[in-house]
Design an enzyme around this catalytic site. Structure first.
Site, PDB file in Angstrom:
ATOM      1  N   GLY A  10      46.342  34.292  33.384  1.00  0.00           N
ATOM      2  CA  GLY A  10      45.981  34.935  34.652  1.00  0.00           C
ATOM      3  C   GLY A  10      46.511  34.144  35.842  1.00  0.00           C
ATOM      4  O   GLY A  10      46.531  32.917  35.807  1.00  0.00           O
ATOM      5  N   THR A 125      43.264  27.550  36.313  1.00  0.00           N
ATOM      6  CA  THR A 125      42.388  28.684  35.989  1.00  0.00           C
ATOM      7  C   THR A 125      41.265  28.698  37.007  1.00  0.00           C
ATOM      8  O   THR A 125      40.697  27.641  37.325  1.00  0.00           O
ATOM      9  CB  THR A 125      41.762  28.614  34.583  1.00  0.00           C
ATOM     10  OG1 THR A 125      40.694  29.573  34.521  1.00  0.00           O
ATOM     11  CG2 THR A 125      41.164  27.268  34.227  1.00  0.00           C
ATOM     12  N   ASP A 127      38.529  29.799  36.403  1.00  0.00           N
ATOM     13  CA  ASP A 127      37.301  29.551  35.636  1.00  0.00           C
ATOM     14  C   ASP A 127      36.959  28.058  35.537  1.00  0.00           C
ATOM     15  O   ASP A 127      35.835  27.696  35.187  1.00  0.00           O
ATOM     16  CB  ASP A 127      37.429  30.123  34.220  1.00  0.00           C
ATOM     17  CG  ASP A 127      37.498  31.645  34.222  1.00  0.00           C
ATOM     18  OD1 ASP A 127      37.399  32.241  35.308  1.00  0.00           O
ATOM     19  OD2 ASP A 127      37.668  32.233  33.132  1.00  0.00           O
ATOM     20  N   MET A 169      33.744  35.891  37.956  1.00  0.00           N
ATOM     21  CA  MET A 169      34.485  35.586  36.729  1.00  0.00           C
ATOM     22  C   MET A 169      33.959  34.309  36.076  1.00  0.00           C
ATOM     23  O   MET A 169      33.255  33.517  36.709  1.00  0.00           O
ATOM     24  CB  MET A 169      35.983  35.492  37.022  1.00  0.00           C
ATOM     25  CG  MET A 169      36.633  36.872  37.127  1.00  0.00           C
ATOM     26  SD  MET A 169      38.427  36.770  37.265  1.00  0.00           S
ATOM     27  CE  MET A 169      38.867  38.506  37.129  1.00  0.00           C
ATOM     28  N   GLY A 170      34.328  34.104  34.847  1.00  0.00           N
ATOM     29  CA  GLY A 170      33.838  32.970  34.067  1.00  0.00           C
ATOM     30  C   GLY A 170      33.442  33.500  32.711  1.00  0.00           C
ATOM     31  O   GLY A 170      32.311  33.889  32.470  1.00  0.00           O
ATOM     32  N   ARG A 266      21.380  46.520  43.727  1.00  0.00           N
ATOM     33  CA  ARG A 266      22.777  46.948  43.791  1.00  0.00           C
ATOM     34  C   ARG A 266      23.647  45.895  43.091  1.00  0.00           C
ATOM     35  O   ARG A 266      23.281  44.719  43.058  1.00  0.00           O
ATOM     36  CB  ARG A 266      23.257  47.065  45.248  1.00  0.00           C
ATOM     37  CG  ARG A 266      22.605  48.173  46.042  1.00  0.00           C
ATOM     38  CD  ARG A 266      23.079  49.555  45.601  1.00  0.00           C
ATOM     39  NE  ARG A 266      22.564  50.601  46.473  1.00  0.00           N
ATOM     40  CZ  ARG A 266      21.371  51.164  46.380  1.00  0.00           C
ATOM     41  NH1 ARG A 266      20.527  50.768  45.429  1.00  0.00           N
ATOM     42  NH2 ARG A 266      20.993  52.111  47.219  1.00  0.00           N
ATOM     43  N   ARG A 275      40.885  36.019  42.395  1.00  0.00           N
ATOM     44  CA  ARG A 275      42.161  35.408  41.989  1.00  0.00           C
ATOM     45  C   ARG A 275      43.274  35.657  42.999  1.00  0.00           C
ATOM     46  O   ARG A 275      44.372  35.125  42.865  1.00  0.00           O
ATOM     47  CB  ARG A 275      42.602  35.985  40.635  1.00  0.00           C
ATOM     48  CG  ARG A 275      41.709  35.619  39.482  1.00  0.00           C
ATOM     49  CD  ARG A 275      42.492  35.267  38.236  1.00  0.00           C
ATOM     50  NE  ARG A 275      43.513  36.215  37.898  1.00  0.00           N
ATOM     51  CZ  ARG A 275      43.539  36.985  36.805  1.00  0.00           C
ATOM     52  NH1 ARG A 275      42.524  36.924  35.953  1.00  0.00           N
ATOM     53  NH2 ARG A 275      44.527  37.787  36.556  1.00  0.00           N
TER      54      ARG A 275
HETATM   55  O1  F6P Z   1      41.840  33.614  33.931  1.00  0.00           O
HETATM   56  C1  F6P Z   1      40.568  33.774  33.430  1.00  0.00           C
HETATM   57  C2  F6P Z   1      39.974  35.013  33.976  1.00  0.00           C
HETATM   58  O2  F6P Z   1      39.892  34.858  35.330  1.00  0.00           O
HETATM   59  C3  F6P Z   1      38.623  35.355  33.351  1.00  0.00           C
HETATM   60  O3  F6P Z   1      37.526  34.890  34.031  1.00  0.00           O
HETATM   61  C4  F6P Z   1      38.644  36.848  33.275  1.00  0.00           C
HETATM   62  O4  F6P Z   1      37.850  37.288  32.212  1.00  0.00           O
HETATM   63  C5  F6P Z   1      40.075  37.134  33.048  1.00  0.00           C
HETATM   64  O5  F6P Z   1      40.786  36.127  33.705  1.00  0.00           O
HETATM   65  C6  F6P Z   1      40.548  38.485  33.511  1.00  0.00           C
HETATM   66  O6  F6P Z   1      41.883  38.602  33.177  1.00  0.00           O
HETATM   67  P1  F6P Z   1      42.841  39.817  33.368  1.00  0.00           P
HETATM   68  O7  F6P Z   1      43.619  39.519  34.617  1.00  0.00           O
HETATM   69  O8  F6P Z   1      43.707  39.814  32.179  1.00  0.00           O
HETATM   70  O9  F6P Z   1      42.006  41.033  33.538  1.00  0.00           O
END
Ligand code: F6P
Length: 341
Positions: A10, A125, A127, A169-170, A266, A275
């Protein structure tokens, strides 16, 4: 030297800072040629190369994403994948390879290094779960974005007397959840490290709303799961490619809270917003430091190592020692989040 460079897995903000540092230091100081591979290991297998010299890296420092492209592709999972990697590296006369990636990319890097290729890895990452380094590129930006979201959710939660569930995320570790919960002052944080009991969560929320508050913020890491045998049955849903299903646990937690408390609730799923966009100064600096350390290590002839942040220092750790392992959030940090709720 001809040094190959790829970004895999990612994307994260700060990758371009690392690429820029490798090129500036590698070309400018050491006189190397940097050869970029597009879309991670996929580009190495396909021989998809692109030159990365000083011209291409102009103005990339504040830009999110990766100028090389990336993919979730693992050569070791394909028949003949590692052989195809070796063949491309020979054809392109690559002396050594810098791989910027998370656990999947680094695991593949370790396998390619076993086949005799000189490799230095750089951890990234959002994460922050790469083992062997205090921080990975992208984490700081993601925490900043998640914290800002929690701050914004506070005002609307309070205005409407609602419980706002925010999923961050995580997948394997709750670093973003725990740190943004502390920074944003969330009431509850649910992480993969410590399976939760929904009854305890609900009891706490009811008590809080009865005694002194009319709203709450609940931060849920996407990999959080209920305690086995507790009140909430939950089968972790899996996507087409085995990936986690964004929003699934957040939706379920929101519904459980609503049904068990009667409070208006909610859900906000932050998803890939975490990201995207421009990296924070901290991620630009970390990416730059890792990039310089990686190309210096390659120049000294080191291999099968990963750049890592240990305290204030950048060090090199052996790849085989970290590949395949996950760095989880320590219990004392989770406790801080809980205490300050
Ligand atoms: O890179 C790790 C991550 O950010 C995870 O937390 C998440 O599950 C995943 O990427 C999502 O990835 P993609 O971009 O493939 O949907």
């Amino acid at each position: 030297m001809r040094v190959g460079l790829l970004t895999g897995g990612g994307d994260v903000p700060g990758l371009n800072a690392a690429i820029r540092a490798v090129v500036k230091r590698g070309e400018g100081e050491h006189g190397h040629t940097i050869v970029g591979f597009r879309n991670g290991w996929r580009g190495v297998v396909d021989g998809d190369v692109t030159p990365v010299s000083r011209q291409q890296i102009r103005n990339v420092l504040p830009v999110g994403g990766t100028m090389l492209g990336t993919a979730r592709y693992h050569p070791r999972a394909e028949d003949g994948g590692i052989d195809a990697v070796i063949a491309t590296l020979e054809q392109e006369r690559i002396d050594a390879l810098i791989c910027i990636g998370g656990d999947g990319t680094l695991h593949a890097a370790s396998k390619v290094a076993e086949a005799g290729v000189k490799i230095v890895a750089i951890p990234k990452t959002i994460d922050n779960d790469v083992f062997g380094t205090d921080k990975s590129i992208g984490f700081d930006t993601a925490v900043w974005i998640a914290t800002e979201a929690i701050d914004r959710l506070h005002t609307t939660a309070e205005s409407h007397n609602r419980v706002m569930v925010v999923e961050v995320m995580g997948h394997h570790a709750g670093w973003i959840a725990v740190t943004s919960a502390i920074a944003g002052g969330a009431e509850v944080v649910l992480t993969p490290e410590e399976p939760f009991d929904i009854e305890k969560v609900v009891k706490y929320l009811k008590h809080r709303h009865r005694s002194h508050a009319s709203f709450s913020i609940v931060v849920v890491a996407e990999g959080a799961v209920p305690l086995k045998g507790s009140a909430m049955d939950y089968e972790v849903p899996v996507g087409k490619f085995g990936e986690i299903v964004a929003g699934a646990i957040g939706e379920r937690v929101k519904n459980e809270i609503e049904a068990r408390t009667g409070f208006d609730a909610r859900l906000t799923v932050l998803g890939h917003v975490q990201r995207g966009g421009s990296p924070t100064p901290t991620d630009r600096i970390l990416g730059s430091r890792f990039g310089v350390a990686a190309i210096d290590a390659i120049t000294r002839g080191e291999s099968d190592v990963m750049t890592a942040l240990h305290g204030e220092n950048i060090v090199l750790v052996p790849l085989p020692e970290i590949a395949g392992k996950i760095k989880v959030v320590p219990a004392d940090l989770i406790e801080v989040a809980r205490t300050l709720a």
